[in-house]
Design a protein around this motif. Structure first.
Motif, mmCIF file in Angstrom:
data_model
loop_
_atom_site.group_PDB
_atom_site.id
_atom_site.type_symbol
_atom_site.label_atom_id
_atom_site.label_comp_id
_atom_site.label_asym_id
_atom_site.label_seq_id
_atom_site.Cartn_x
_atom_site.Cartn_y
_atom_site.Cartn_z
ATOM 1 N N LEU A 94 26.876 -3.777 32.589
ATOM 2 C CA LEU A 94 28.007 -3.441 31.544
ATOM 3 C C LEU A 94 29.351 -3.183 32.174
ATOM 4 C CD1 LEU A 94 28.087 -2.900 28.180
ATOM 5 C CD2 LEU A 94 28.333 -0.393 29.023
ATOM 6 N N ARG A 97 34.081 0.769 30.574
ATOM 7 C CA ARG A 97 35.171 1.008 29.606
ATOM 8 C C ARG A 97 35.996 2.154 29.665
ATOM 9 N NH1 ARG A 97 31.911 -3.168 28.409
ATOM 10 N NH2 ARG A 97 31.618 -3.738 26.286
ATOM 11 N N GLU A 99 37.270 4.000 28.126
ATOM 12 C CA GLU A 99 37.004 5.363 27.107
ATOM 13 C C GLU A 99 35.878 6.059 27.826
ATOM 14 O OE1 GLU A 99 37.087 2.119 25.928
ATOM 15 O OE2 GLU A 99 35.562 1.738 24.573
ATOM 16 N N ASN A 199 25.667 7.387 29.031
ATOM 17 C CA ASN A 199 26.264 6.295 28.075
ATOM 18 C C ASN A 199 25.212 5.335 27.845
ATOM 19 O OD1 ASN A 199 27.860 4.510 26.852
ATOM 20 N ND2 ASN A 199 28.961 3.743 28.871
ATOM 21 N N PRO A 200 24.123 5.926 26.785
ATOM 22 C CA PRO A 200 23.095 5.120 26.698
ATOM 23 C C PRO A 200 23.393 3.700 25.931
ATOM 24 C CG PRO A 200 22.944 6.739 25.130
ATOM 25 C CD PRO A 200 24.235 7.121 25.882
ATOM 26 N N PRO A 201 22.511 2.600 26.077
ATOM 27 C CA PRO A 201 22.758 1.636 24.992
ATOM 28 C C PRO A 201 23.094 2.151 23.526
ATOM 29 C CG PRO A 201 20.726 1.077 26.063
ATOM 30 C CD PRO A 201 21.417 2.613 26.490
ATOM 31 N N TYR A 202 24.024 1.812 22.891
ATOM 32 C CA TYR A 202 24.050 2.633 21.414
ATOM 33 C C TYR A 202 24.505 1.728 20.224
ATOM 34 C CZ TYR A 202 29.149 3.242 22.857
ATOM 35 O OH TYR A 202 30.431 3.026 23.234
ATOM 36 N N LEU A 203 24.479 0.171 20.324
ATOM 37 C CA LEU A 203 24.545 -0.549 19.319
ATOM 38 C C LEU A 203 23.448 -0.858 18.539
ATOM 39 C CD1 LEU A 203 27.117 -3.249 21.128
ATOM 40 C CD2 LEU A 203 27.743 -0.953 20.168
ATOM 41 N N ILE A 215 31.435 -10.353 24.731
ATOM 42 C CA ILE A 215 30.190 -9.561 25.137
ATOM 43 C C ILE A 215 28.982 -10.078 24.986
ATOM 44 C CG2 ILE A 215 29.448 -7.265 24.464
ATOM 45 C CD1 ILE A 215 32.143 -6.345 23.694
ATOM 46 N N ALA A 223 21.890 -3.118 27.973
ATOM 47 C CA ALA A 223 22.791 -2.020 28.188
ATOM 48 C C ALA A 223 23.792 -1.582 26.884
ATOM 49 C CB ALA A 223 23.808 -2.517 29.502
ATOM 50 N N LEU A 224 23.379 -2.467 25.935
ATOM 51 C CA LEU A 224 24.240 -2.310 24.644
ATOM 52 C C LEU A 224 23.241 -2.097 23.462
ATOM 53 C CD1 LEU A 224 26.169 -5.715 25.283
ATOM 54 C CD2 LEU A 224 27.091 -3.318 24.921
HETATM 55 N N1 GLN Z 1 31.195 0.436 24.058
HETATM 56 C C1 GLN Z 1 30.559 -0.687 24.444
HETATM 57 C C2 GLN Z 1 30.729 -1.816 23.486
HETATM 58 O O1 GLN Z 1 31.156 -1.405 21.998
HETATM 59 C C3 GLN Z 1 28.963 -0.273 24.052
HETATM 60 C C4 GLN Z 1 28.471 0.665 25.317
HETATM 61 C C5 GLN Z 1 26.924 1.025 25.154
HETATM 62 O O2 GLN Z 1 26.237 0.696 24.092
HETATM 63 N N2 GLN Z 1 26.953 2.097 25.687
HETATM 64 O O3 GLN Z 1 30.545 -2.849 23.707
#
Ligand code: GLN
Length: 294
Positions: A94, A97, A99, A199-203, A215, A223-224
């Motif tokens: 990934l 970012r 942030e 910063n785990p995959p969080y979507l 993306i 990773a997402l």
């Molecule tokens: N910030 C990323 C995005 O919105 C997601 C990163 C994550 O899943 N850790 O594309």
């Protein structure tokens, strides 16, 4: 055709990028041309009226074409700044970012608290290190810390190690390939930590479907994607945390901007923490959650 000046080349490229609905077209054109000319954006400004040799202009156009098709600038140049340092990136990881730098700020603040409470050698674990930006930056900012970094992807770990080598701290970090805590149990039995960052995959499933094409097509989905509701990584980490805690302890998560309530609830329900806080990123969106055990 007559040669163009740097300024003219930038404006042409910026026009093509704008037509392709790319945000910040001029900035992106500048990053790509600076990369071709092996310089930075400031030097580019100073040389705006210089002529751009034809061969270099053609190479520049090639990169602009890739960007127009949707490839992110960081993959085209193979590099990305994070916390003021340049890191290598490619499609194995990934793209860091801006942030995520807030995770570093909060970690450094906690390291100061640790020093005040007599812990001069903090044990730090980075779960899902990816390109290694968190582990490498923390290693450089906190030279006395002991660092561990885990990732499921061997390809990502190769790149993370390369980044660590470039900053000469590869030996300082214990790299572990595998599933979060399973690999620690196997390869570092008994290890405990004062600070865990992730910063785990969080979507969520819905968010993955609606990602912008740049993306979706280019960045690694592993990773997402954080499971149906995006929270799998947080559940897994919080659920298995207790044996790995060394007090005083802080857990610092990056979160999706809509996940503050859910992640706080998971942390509260665990009954492990005495303080839980959430901080906004520069866009004012909830971005980093920290949870403390005294
Ligand atoms: N910030 C990323 C995005 O919105 C997601 C990163 C994550 O899943 N850790 O594309």
């Amino acid at each position: 055709m007559l040669s163009l000046t740097i300024d003219e080349a930038l404006h042409r490229a910026s026009f093509s990028l704008k037509k392709a609905s790319i945000d910040d077209p001029l900035i992106e054109a500048e990053i790509l041309l600076a990369f071709i000319l092996k310089t930075d954006r400031l030097q580019l400004y100073l040389k705006k009226q210089d002529l751009l040799p034809r061969a270099l202009y053609n190479s520049f156009l090639g990169l602009v074409k890739r960007r127009v098709k949707g490839e992110p600038v960081a993959y085209i140049t193979g590099q990305k700044y994070f916390y003021g340092r340049l890191f290598r990136v490619d499609r194995r990881v990934l793209i860091p970012r801006p942030e995520t730098e807030l995770v570093i700020e909060k970690s450094l603040h906690f390291a100061e608290i640790l020093i005040k409470s007599g812990v001069s050698k903090p044990y730090i674990l980075d779960l899902g290190t990816g390109s290694g930006v968190l582990a490498v930056t923390l290693g450089l900012e906190l030279p006395d810390a002991e660092l561990y970094a885990v990732d499921l992807s061997p390809e990502a770990l190769d790149l993370a190690r390369l980044n660590a080598k470039e900053y000469r701290i590869n030996e300082k970090i214990t790299w572990l390939e595998g599933d979060y805590f399973d690999v620690l149990t196997d390869r570092a039995p008994g290890a405990t930590f004062n600070l865990i960052v992730a910063n785990p995959p969080y979507l969520s499933a819905d968010e993955i479907k609606n990602l912008p094409p740049g993306i979706q097509e280019y960045e690694p989905v592993e990773a997402l994607y954080g499971g149906l509701d995006g929270l799998d990584g947080y559940r897994q980490i919080i659920g298995r945390l207790p044996p790995y805690v060394k007090t005083p302890f802080m857990l610092i998560f990056e979160i999706g901007s809509s996940q503050e309530m859910e992640v706080k609830k998971l942390l509260e329900d665990s009954g492990l923490f005495s303080e839980i806080c959430c901080y906004p990123d520069l866009a004012g969106l909830p971005r980093v959650v920290e949870a403390f055990i005294p």
